[in-house]
Design a protein around this motif. Structure first.
Motif, mmCIF file in Angstrom:
data_model
loop_
_atom_site.group_PDB
_atom_site.id
_atom_site.type_symbol
_atom_site.label_atom_id
_atom_site.label_comp_id
_atom_site.label_asym_id
_atom_site.label_seq_id
_atom_site.Cartn_x
_atom_site.Cartn_y
_atom_site.Cartn_z
ATOM 1 N N SER A 162 -1.914 8.739 1.880
ATOM 2 C CA SER A 162 -0.798 8.263 2.717
ATOM 3 C C SER A 162 -0.828 8.961 4.063
ATOM 4 N N THR A 163 -1.073 10.268 4.033
ATOM 5 C CA THR A 163 -1.150 11.043 5.269
ATOM 6 C C THR A 163 -2.264 10.517 6.155
ATOM 7 N N LYS A 164 -3.424 10.210 5.523
ATOM 8 C CA LYS A 164 -4.569 9.725 6.294
ATOM 9 C C LYS A 164 -4.279 8.362 6.926
ATOM 10 N N VAL A 165 -3.551 7.504 6.200
ATOM 11 C CA VAL A 165 -3.241 6.175 6.748
ATOM 12 C C VAL A 165 -2.582 6.314 8.110
ATOM 13 N N ASN A 166 -1.522 7.121 8.175
ATOM 14 C CA ASN A 166 -0.767 7.217 9.419
ATOM 15 C C ASN A 166 -1.538 7.913 10.529
ATOM 16 N N SER A 167 -2.253 9.003 10.191
ATOM 17 C CA SER A 167 -2.954 9.683 11.289
ATOM 18 C C SER A 167 -4.143 8.857 11.789
ATOM 19 N N LEU A 168 -4.851 8.168 10.876
ATOM 20 C CA LEU A 168 -5.971 7.315 11.301
ATOM 21 C C LEU A 168 -5.467 6.162 12.161
ATOM 22 N N TYR A 169 -4.328 5.591 11.773
ATOM 23 C CA TYR A 169 -3.768 4.474 12.540
ATOM 24 C C TYR A 169 -3.402 4.928 13.948
ATOM 25 N N GLU A 170 -2.801 6.119 14.026
ATOM 26 C CA GLU A 170 -2.407 6.612 15.344
ATOM 27 C C GLU A 170 -3.623 6.947 16.208
ATOM 28 N N ASP A 171 -4.738 7.289 15.567
ATOM 29 C CA ASP A 171 -5.960 7.561 16.326
ATOM 30 C C ASP A 171 -6.691 6.280 16.709
ATOM 31 N N GLY A 172 -6.260 5.156 16.176
ATOM 32 C CA GLY A 172 -6.909 3.894 16.507
ATOM 33 C C GLY A 172 -7.998 3.472 15.540
ATOM 34 N N ASN A 173 -8.195 4.208 14.488
ATOM 35 C CA ASN A 173 -9.192 3.823 13.476
ATOM 36 C C ASN A 173 -8.554 2.864 12.474
ATOM 37 N N TYR A 174 -8.407 1.616 12.893
ATOM 38 C CA TYR A 174 -7.620 0.687 12.071
ATOM 39 C C TYR A 174 -8.302 0.343 10.757
ATOM 40 N N ALA A 175 -9.644 0.163 10.811
ATOM 41 C CA ALA A 175 -10.366 -0.196 9.580
ATOM 42 C C ALA A 175 -10.283 0.942 8.571
ATOM 43 N N GLU A 176 -10.462 2.173 9.076
ATOM 44 C CA GLU A 176 -10.383 3.346 8.199
ATOM 45 C C GLU A 176 -8.979 3.492 7.612
ATOM 46 N N ALA A 177 -7.965 3.228 8.447
ATOM 47 C CA ALA A 177 -6.576 3.327 7.999
ATOM 48 C C ALA A 177 -6.308 2.321 6.889
ATOM 49 N N GLU A 178 -6.887 1.121 7.076
ATOM 50 C CA GLU A 178 -6.712 0.069 6.072
ATOM 51 C C GLU A 178 -7.305 0.512 4.735
ATOM 52 N N ARG A 179 -8.478 1.165 4.809
ATOM 53 C CA ARG A 179 -9.132 1.631 3.589
ATOM 54 C C ARG A 179 -8.305 2.743 2.923
ATOM 55 N N ALA A 180 -7.796 3.657 3.740
ATOM 56 C CA ALA A 180 -6.974 4.741 3.200
ATOM 57 C C ALA A 180 -5.723 4.184 2.534
ATOM 58 N N SER A 181 -5.172 3.116 3.128
ATOM 59 C CA SER A 181 -3.986 2.475 2.555
ATOM 60 C C SER A 181 -4.286 1.942 1.164
ATOM 61 N N LYS A 182 -5.455 1.283 1.036
ATOM 62 C CA LYS A 182 -5.845 0.751 -0.279
ATOM 63 C C LYS A 182 -6.003 1.881 -1.287
ATOM 64 N N ASN A 183 -6.620 3.002 -0.830
ATOM 65 C CA ASN A 183 -6.807 4.144 -1.724
ATOM 66 C C ASN A 183 -5.466 4.737 -2.156
ATOM 67 N N ALA A 184 -4.538 4.848 -1.196
ATOM 68 C CA ALA A 184 -3.216 5.400 -1.514
ATOM 69 C C ALA A 184 -2.543 4.549 -2.584
ATOM 70 N N LYS A 185 -2.648 3.216 -2.419
ATOM 71 C CA LYS A 185 -2.030 2.299 -3.384
ATOM 72 C C LYS A 185 -2.680 2.465 -4.756
ATOM 73 N N THR A 186 -4.038 2.475 -4.765
ATOM 74 C CA THR A 186 -4.760 2.579 -6.035
ATOM 75 C C THR A 186 -4.380 3.860 -6.777
ATOM 76 N N TRP A 187 -4.422 4.997 -6.061
ATOM 77 C CA TRP A 187 -4.130 6.275 -6.725
ATOM 78 C C TRP A 187 -2.682 6.342 -7.198
ATOM 79 N N GLY A 188 -1.771 5.788 -6.401
ATOM 80 C CA GLY A 188 -0.365 5.766 -6.814
ATOM 81 C C GLY A 188 -0.187 4.965 -8.093
ATOM 82 N N ILE A 189 -0.824 3.788 -8.136
ATOM 83 C CA ILE A 189 -0.692 2.925 -9.312
ATOM 84 C C ILE A 189 -1.366 3.564 -10.519
#
Lengths: 91, 138
Positions: free
Chosen positions: A34-61
Motif C-alpha cells: 500500500s505504501t509503495k502504491v502511493n509513493s510510486l504514483y506520486e513519483d509518476g511510475n504509474y505502471a509500477e504503482a498499478e502492480r503494487a496495487s494488485k500486490n497489496a490487494k492479493t496479500w490483503g485477501i
C-alpha cells in the motif's frame, strides 16, 4: 500537461484490517505494498504503482482468507467436540 | 450477468459471516476461562511474542459491549483502524450523495508510510517488558 491516469487503489483499509484482525505477516506485506502504491504514483511510475496495487490487494485477501480458514477449522473441531460431548451425555 | 450474480452471492455470504461473527463476539468473552472458543493468536503461540493484532478479539468484545476505553487498551491500533474506516466512509458518502470530491489524506504516500511506521513501532514497543510500554501489551 501530462495525462495522469487515476490513482490505483492502495487497499490500505484492507491491509490494516488484515493486520489487526488476522495477525499474520501477510497483513504487514500488504501495508508495505500500500505504501509503495502511493509513493510510486506520486513519483509518476504509474505502471509500477498499478502492480503494487494488485500486490497489496492479493496479500490483503490472502491474509484474510488464511485467517478465515484457521477460524473455520477451529470452529469445526469445536463443533465436533461439542457434538461428541452431547452424544456422551456430558452436557 | 453471471458475474454480478456471483458478486451478490459473495456479498450475502460476507454479510452473514459478519453478522454471525459480531453476535458471537458480542455474547462470548474471549478471555473467559470456561468457554475457550476463540483461537489464540498463532504468532503468539509459536513465538511467545505479541503481534500487532494481539488483543483484538478482546477489544472487539469490549467495544461491542460499550466499553470503549477497556477495548482500546487491549489494542490501540483500533484507533487507527477507526480513523481510516471513518475517513473512507466519509469520503464515499460525500462523493455519492453530495457529488463532492474530498482531498483524501489516506491516499498520500506520507500517510501510508506513517501507518507502516506506526504499526511496526507499536509491534516492537508492546513487546518491551518496561513500565510505560506494558500499557501497549494486550
Amino acid at each position: 500537461m501530462e495525462n495522469k491516469p487515476t490513482r490505483p487503489n492502495s487497499y490500505l483499509a484492507l491491509a490494516i484490517i488484515s493486520t489487526i484482525l488476522c495477525c499474520l505477516p501477510a497483513g504487514i506485506v500488504s501495508i508495505i505494498y500500500s505504501t509503495k502504491v502511493n509513493s510510486l504514483y506520486e513519483d509518476g511510475n504509474y505502471a509500477e504503482a498499478e502492480r503494487a496495487s494488485k500486490n497489496a490487494k492479493t496479500w490483503g485477501i490472502v491474509s484474510v482468507a488464511l485467517a478465515l480458514l484457521i477460524y473455520i477449522v477451529i470452529f469445526a473441531i469445536y463443533g465436533i467436540a461439542i457434538f461428541a460431548a452431547i452424544a456422551n451425555g456430558d452436557f | 450477468m453471471a458475474t454480478s450474480r456471483l458478486r451478490l452471492f459473495l456479498y450475502i455470504i460476507i454479510a452473514i459471516l459478519l453478522i454471525s461473527a459480531v453476535s458471537l463476539y458480542f455474547f462470548v468473552n474471549p478471555s473467559s476461562e470456561e468457554i475457550q472458543l476463540f483461537p489464540k493468536c498463532p504468532f503468539y503461540s509459536f513465538t511467545g511474542l505479541y503481534c500487532p493484532g494481539c488483543g483484538s478479539q478482546r477489544a472487539i468484545h469490549d467495544i461491542l459491549n460499550g466499553h470503549f476505553i477497556e477495548g482500546l487498551r487491549h489494542n490501540y491500533l483500533f484507533i487507527l483502524l477507526g480513523f481510516v474506516l471513518g475517513y473512507e466512509a466519509l469520503t464515499f458518502i460525500r462523493l455519492t450523495l453530495f457529488k463532492k470530491e474530498t482531498y483524501n489524506v489516506i491516499h498520500t504516500s506520507k500517510f501510508t508510510i506513517m501507518v507502516l511506521v506506526i504499526v511496526l513501532v507499536f509491534w516492537l514497543l508492546r513487546n518491551l517488558p518496561l513500565y510505560p510500554f506494558t500499557e501497549l501489551a494486550p
